[in-house]
Design a protein around this motif. Structure first.
Motif, PDB file in Angstrom:
ATOM      1  N   LEU A  39    -116.348  34.528  35.812  1.00  0.00           N
ATOM      2  CA  LEU A  39    -116.074  34.887  34.366  1.00  0.00           C
ATOM      3  C   LEU A  39    -116.554  36.265  33.856  1.00  0.00           C
ATOM      4  N   ALA A  40    -117.489  36.875  34.214  1.00  0.00           N
ATOM      5  CA  ALA A  40    -117.972  38.267  34.088  1.00  0.00           C
ATOM      6  C   ALA A  40    -116.948  39.381  34.640  1.00  0.00           C
ATOM      7  N   ILE A  41    -116.401  38.694  36.690  1.00  0.00           N
ATOM      8  CA  ILE A  41    -115.122  39.593  36.389  1.00  0.00           C
ATOM      9  C   ILE A  41    -114.012  39.544  35.850  1.00  0.00           C
ATOM     10  N   ASN A  42    -113.997  37.770  35.281  1.00  0.00           N
ATOM     11  CA  ASN A  42    -112.185  37.931  35.037  1.00  0.00           C
ATOM     12  C   ASN A  42    -112.151  39.161  33.796  1.00  0.00           C
ATOM     13  N   LEU A  43    -113.537  39.073  33.403  1.00  0.00           N
ATOM     14  CA  LEU A  43    -113.574  39.841  31.674  1.00  0.00           C
ATOM     15  C   LEU A  43    -113.072  41.394  31.900  1.00  0.00           C
ATOM     16  N   ARG A  44    -112.931  41.469  33.343  1.00  0.00           N
ATOM     17  CA  ARG A  44    -113.024  43.289  33.179  1.00  0.00           C
ATOM     18  C   ARG A  44    -111.210  43.544  33.082  1.00  0.00           C
ATOM     19  N   ALA A  45    -110.582  42.661  32.412  1.00  0.00           N
ATOM     20  CA  ALA A  45    -109.012  42.670  32.288  1.00  0.00           C
ATOM     21  C   ALA A  45    -109.168  42.235  30.848  1.00  0.00           C
ATOM     22  N   PRO A  46    -108.767  43.482  29.979  1.00  0.00           N
ATOM     23  CA  PRO A  46    -108.692  43.932  28.451  1.00  0.00           C
ATOM     24  C   PRO A  46    -108.069  41.741  28.090  1.00  0.00           C
ATOM     25  N   SER A  47    -107.192  41.697  28.384  1.00  0.00           N
ATOM     26  CA  SER A  47    -106.482  41.217  27.604  1.00  0.00           C
ATOM     27  C   SER A  47    -107.238  39.614  27.699  1.00  0.00           C
ATOM     28  N   ASN A  48    -107.989  39.391  28.727  1.00  0.00           N
ATOM     29  CA  ASN A  48    -108.929  37.733  29.142  1.00  0.00           C
ATOM     30  C   ASN A  48    -110.272  37.786  27.711  1.00  0.00           C
ATOM     31  N   ARG A  49    -110.036  39.293  27.960  1.00  0.00           N
ATOM     32  CA  ARG A  49    -111.494  39.124  26.445  1.00  0.00           C
ATOM     33  C   ARG A  49    -111.032  38.772  24.670  1.00  0.00           C
ATOM     34  N   ASP A  50    -109.622  38.846  24.967  1.00  0.00           N
ATOM     35  CA  ASP A  50    -108.816  38.417  23.747  1.00  0.00           C
ATOM     36  C   ASP A  50    -108.420  36.623  23.608  1.00  0.00           C
ATOM     37  N   ILE A  51    -108.377  36.290  24.495  1.00  0.00           N
ATOM     38  CA  ILE A  51    -108.087  34.943  24.988  1.00  0.00           C
ATOM     39  C   ILE A  51    -109.905  33.952  24.985  1.00  0.00           C
ATOM     40  N   LEU A  52    -110.891  34.753  25.487  1.00  0.00           N
ATOM     41  CA  LEU A  52    -111.594  33.836  25.275  1.00  0.00           C
ATOM     42  C   LEU A  52    -112.405  34.102  23.624  1.00  0.00           C
ATOM     43  N   ARG A  53    -112.185  35.034  23.344  1.00  0.00           N
ATOM     44  CA  ARG A  53    -112.554  34.246  21.302  1.00  0.00           C
ATOM     45  C   ARG A  53    -111.211  33.882  20.973  1.00  0.00           C
ATOM     46  N   GLU A  54    -109.837  33.927  20.691  1.00  0.00           N
ATOM     47  CA  GLU A  54    -109.030  33.206  20.619  1.00  0.00           C
ATOM     48  C   GLU A  54    -109.414  31.493  20.552  1.00  0.00           C
ATOM     49  N   SER A  55    -109.657  31.238  21.753  1.00  0.00           N
ATOM     50  CA  SER A  55    -110.184  30.167  22.739  1.00  0.00           C
ATOM     51  C   SER A  55    -111.257  29.664  21.484  1.00  0.00           C
ATOM     52  N   GLY A  56    -111.926  30.186  21.150  1.00  0.00           N
ATOM     53  CA  GLY A  56    -113.087  29.595  20.845  1.00  0.00           C
ATOM     54  C   GLY A  56    -114.093  29.643  21.278  1.00  0.00           C
ATOM     55  N   VAL A  57    -114.262  29.968  22.961  1.00  0.00           N
ATOM     56  CA  VAL A  57    -115.381  29.525  23.864  1.00  0.00           C
ATOM     57  C   VAL A  57    -116.259  30.960  23.831  1.00  0.00           C
ATOM     58  N   LEU A  58    -115.657  32.175  23.811  1.00  0.00           N
ATOM     59  CA  LEU A  58    -116.504  33.648  23.618  1.00  0.00           C
ATOM     60  C   LEU A  58    -117.992  32.776  22.265  1.00  0.00           C
ATOM     61  N   LYS A  59    -117.856  31.897  20.844  1.00  0.00           N
ATOM     62  CA  LYS A  59    -118.752  31.374  20.222  1.00  0.00           C
ATOM     63  C   LYS A  59    -119.403  30.307  20.913  1.00  0.00           C
ATOM     64  N   GLU A  60    -118.983  29.554  22.063  1.00  0.00           N
ATOM     65  CA  GLU A  60    -119.317  28.241  22.386  1.00  0.00           C
ATOM     66  C   GLU A  60    -120.333  28.674  23.776  1.00  0.00           C
ATOM     67  N   LEU A  61    -120.018  30.248  24.266  1.00  0.00           N
ATOM     68  CA  LEU A  61    -120.951  30.994  25.237  1.00  0.00           C
ATOM     69  C   LEU A  61    -122.261  31.578  24.633  1.00  0.00           C
ATOM     70  N   LEU A  62    -121.926  32.079  23.311  1.00  0.00           N
ATOM     71  CA  LEU A  62    -123.027  32.728  22.481  1.00  0.00           C
ATOM     72  C   LEU A  62    -123.723  31.641  21.923  1.00  0.00           C
ATOM     73  N   ASN A  63    -122.862  30.534  21.099  1.00  0.00           N
ATOM     74  CA  ASN A  63    -124.195  29.327  21.627  1.00  0.00           C
ATOM     75  C   ASN A  63    -125.570  28.599  22.201  1.00  0.00           C
ATOM     76  N   LEU A  64    -124.887  28.710  23.323  1.00  0.00           N
ATOM     77  CA  LEU A  64    -125.004  28.474  24.552  1.00  0.00           C
ATOM     78  C   LEU A  64    -126.573  29.806  24.937  1.00  0.00           C
ATOM     79  N   LEU A  65    -125.893  31.023  24.981  1.00  0.00           N
ATOM     80  CA  LEU A  65    -127.226  31.905  25.240  1.00  0.00           C
ATOM     81  C   LEU A  65    -128.068  32.080  24.100  1.00  0.00           C
ATOM     82  N   LEU A  66    -127.910  31.755  22.858  1.00  0.00           N
ATOM     83  CA  LEU A  66    -128.977  31.002  22.606  1.00  0.00           C
ATOM     84  C   LEU A  66    -130.018  30.204  22.545  1.00  0.00           C
TER      85      LEU A  66
END
Length: 603
Positions: A39-66
């Motif tokens: 995932l980290a490798i794929n997030l080097r592409a700027p467009s993928n960073r938006d997809i992660l946020r818009e899909s809600g997965v970013l929040k889920e990853l943050l909750n997992l990190l907590l």
């Protein structure tokens, strides 16, 4: 594999119970770390960073990190599996925040506000001082990268994070190895130092003396390694990482000590240790011929030692012996400059000055500083010499000392056009020097081109005092230099003020010097004041006349001296054939004399 497939593969990780399982199941942890790395490798592409946020997965990853960090910290970072998963999670999130304002805004507002669980956890990660080896180091490194990407080019986020993460960074640096064993370790220390430099733009007032001492100690350990690379810039295109560390730490130290008014240096033992380490660091770095940005670093360290010594909580008495020892050594212009500042700040009375003089002769100071060129080096020299000079010890100086001193002062004078802060120190010292020097020694100095040029070009109070002495011991041989001095003084460019105008001390001394000079002239003597400067003197009388409405002692003293001068002007010009400018001077002097004040000079 496309990004959607990568994100889809994360779903098993986002289960509420997953965080507790990874500490127990090594296979599951490795599988998780592998997916997050992808995932980290794929997030080097700027467009993928938006997809992660818009899909809600970013929040889920943050909750997992907590959850994952909570479990890992509760286990005192003992689970290598948990640490590894947290590292890859943070790596992915760091990439997700890079150059993406919307992601950073979400992260900051919902998860990383001051006092939030994740902010507290980040501090705990940075401050951890256990023995979990490379895995914990990697977690710290990734956490630094996350904070760096969050704060990059954002004053608001930097200010916010600085409030409670500055101390964590200092602890991280304090506990990091003095000899990094890998490029990654060195990168982590550099990143932490860089962040600290950014944070202290806002948090410097909160840094304690103990934390400051820790940073100085860190700098002392790094200094010997800096500047040991290529002998010329063309031999290597790579920057010296230790030079970069030195630059960052010196910048931080200077910022802290220059803005933190409450830092306490009253503990003489710890403050002496601090200054000793700084002096040793300065001496070490000064010998480095290939040190990058050496001038900046030297100036910063001199400034740091000077600001510590100028702190009101610091008596500096504990550092005198160290300074005497430094000044007795042959090398090191910057470490000598710092020692002079510290010594000067240790003097608050004539008795203290006499005590320093018992250990340090004026001639030795002059000779020790003869190689000074940088204006920063002269600050302590000028201030200390002004405090030490008196009518007694000035007699100890030999002609060779005066020649060297003239050369040094001329360098100072030349540097003032680039370094304006030096001017008040130079003028204060010149005023003291002219005041205590006997006429015979002054004449020897005036025969030196350096001293004469400097005095004539600077003017001010020192030039006025010099006229006083030459006027009292009136000799025809002095007439030429007196003409030059009056021309200098009547430029009315007061070096003691930074803006247009004349300071009260200069105006007072100018009127006093005019009174002394005119009192020692008669009508038949050539008079450069009348011949060349009648217009300027008329203007001065007009400026001073309104002071009669003031009641303060300074205004009254200036007015009193001006009236005395006006009386001498009228006496010398009456019944003479006058030019138009002399006639105007006669009239303005007469007008100033209309009051009934006595014609005596204030001293």
């Amino acid at each position: 594999m496309d990004f959607e497939s990568v994100v889809h593969g994360l779903q098993p990780l986002l289960n509420n119970q997953f965080a507790s399982k990874i500490t127990e199941d090594e296979g599951l942890a490795k599988q998780c770390a592998l997916k997050l790395s992808e995932l980290a490798i794929n997030l080097r592409a700027p467009s993928n960073r938006d997809i992660l946020r818009e899909s809600g997965v970013l929040k889920e990853l943050l909750n997992l990190l907590l959850s994952a960090l909570k479990t890992t910290i509760e286990n005192d970072f003992s689970s290598i599996n948990g640490v590894a998963v947290c590292s890859e999670l943070i790596r992915s999130l760091a990439n997700c925040l890079a150059d993406n304002d919307e992601n950073r805004s979400l992260f900051m507002s919902e998860y990383f506000e001051k006092g939030s669980d994740l902010r507290v956890q980040a501090a705990q990660v940075l401050e951890f001082d256990g023995n979990s080896g490379d895995s914990t180091f990697d977690l710290k490194f990734k956490t630094l990268a996350l904070i760096k990407n969050l704060c990059l080019d954002s004053e608001s986020y930097t200010r916010d994070c600085s409030s409670d993460l500055t101390s964590s960074l200092i602890k991280l640096l304090e506990r990091s190895p003095s000899n990094p064993q890998s490029a990654e370790q060195l990168d982590a220390v550099t990143m932490a130092s860089d962040l600290l430099s950014e944070f202290t733009q806002f948090s410097a007032p909160a840094v304690s003396a103990e934390e400051f001492q820790s940073l100085v100690h860190r700098l002392r350990r790094i200094a010997p390694k800096a500047g040991n690379g290529a002998t010329t810039n063309t031999e290597s295109d790579e920057e010296d990482p230790y030079c970069e560390l030195v630059q960052l730490l010196t910048e931080t130290l200077e910022r802290v000590v220059s803005t933190n008014e409450h830092i306490d240096f009253s503990n003489q033992e710890s403050t002496h240790k601090l200054q000793k380490e700084l002096a040793e660091t300065l001496a070490t770095l000064e010998l480095k011929e290939t040190l990058e940005n050496k001038l900046i670093i030297m100036r910063r360290l001199v400034s740091v030692m000077g600001l510590i010594s100028a702190n009101t909580s610091n008596s500096n008495l504990q550092d005198r012996s160290m300074c005497f020892e430094i000044l007795s050594q042959a090398n090191g212009g910057y470490v000598a400059a710092a020692a002079l500042v510290v010594l000067s700040n240790s003097i608050s009375s004539r008795e203290a000055a006499n005590d320093v003089c018992r250990h340090l002769k004026l001639s030795s100071i002059i000779q020790r500083c003869r190689a000074f060129q940088d204006p920063v080096q002269f600050q302590g020299f000028l201030d200390l010499m002004k405090k030490l000079l008196n009518l007694s010890n000035i007699q100890e100086l030999e002609e060779a000392d005066l020649v060297t001193l003239s050369m040094e002062l001329k360098v100072c004078h030349d540097q003032c056009q680039y370094f304006q802060n030096l001017a008040p120190l130079l003028d204060a010292f010149l005023t003291k020097l002219v005041a205590v020097l006997p006429g015979s020694m002054l004449r020897k100095l005036l025969s030196n081109g350096n001293f004469k040029t400097m005095i004539v070009e600077r003017g001010g109070i020192a030039a006025c005092l010099l006229i006083d002495k030459l006027a009292v011991q009136h000799r025809n041989v002095d007439d030429e230099i007196v003409v030059e001095l009056w021309t200098s003084v009547f430029r009315l460019q007061d070096p003691s003020v930074t803006q247009e105008g004349l300071s009260t001390p200069f105006l007072f001394q100018l009127m006093k010097s005019l009174g002394i000079y005119l009192r020692n002239r008669n009508k038949l003597d050539p008079n450069p004041v009348f011949e060349t400067h009648s217009r300027q003197l008329s203007s001065l009388f007009e400026i001073i006349e309104p002071l009669s409405a003031n009641t303060d002692s300074a205004s009254q003293s200036i007015l009193n001296n001006a009236r005395f001068v006006a009386g001498m002007v009228v006496e010398l010009l009456k019944d003479q054939a006058l030019t138009s400018q002399e006639s105007q001077l006669f009239n303005t002097a007469t007008k100033l004399l209309l009051s009934n004040e006595p014609l005596t000079m204030s001293s």
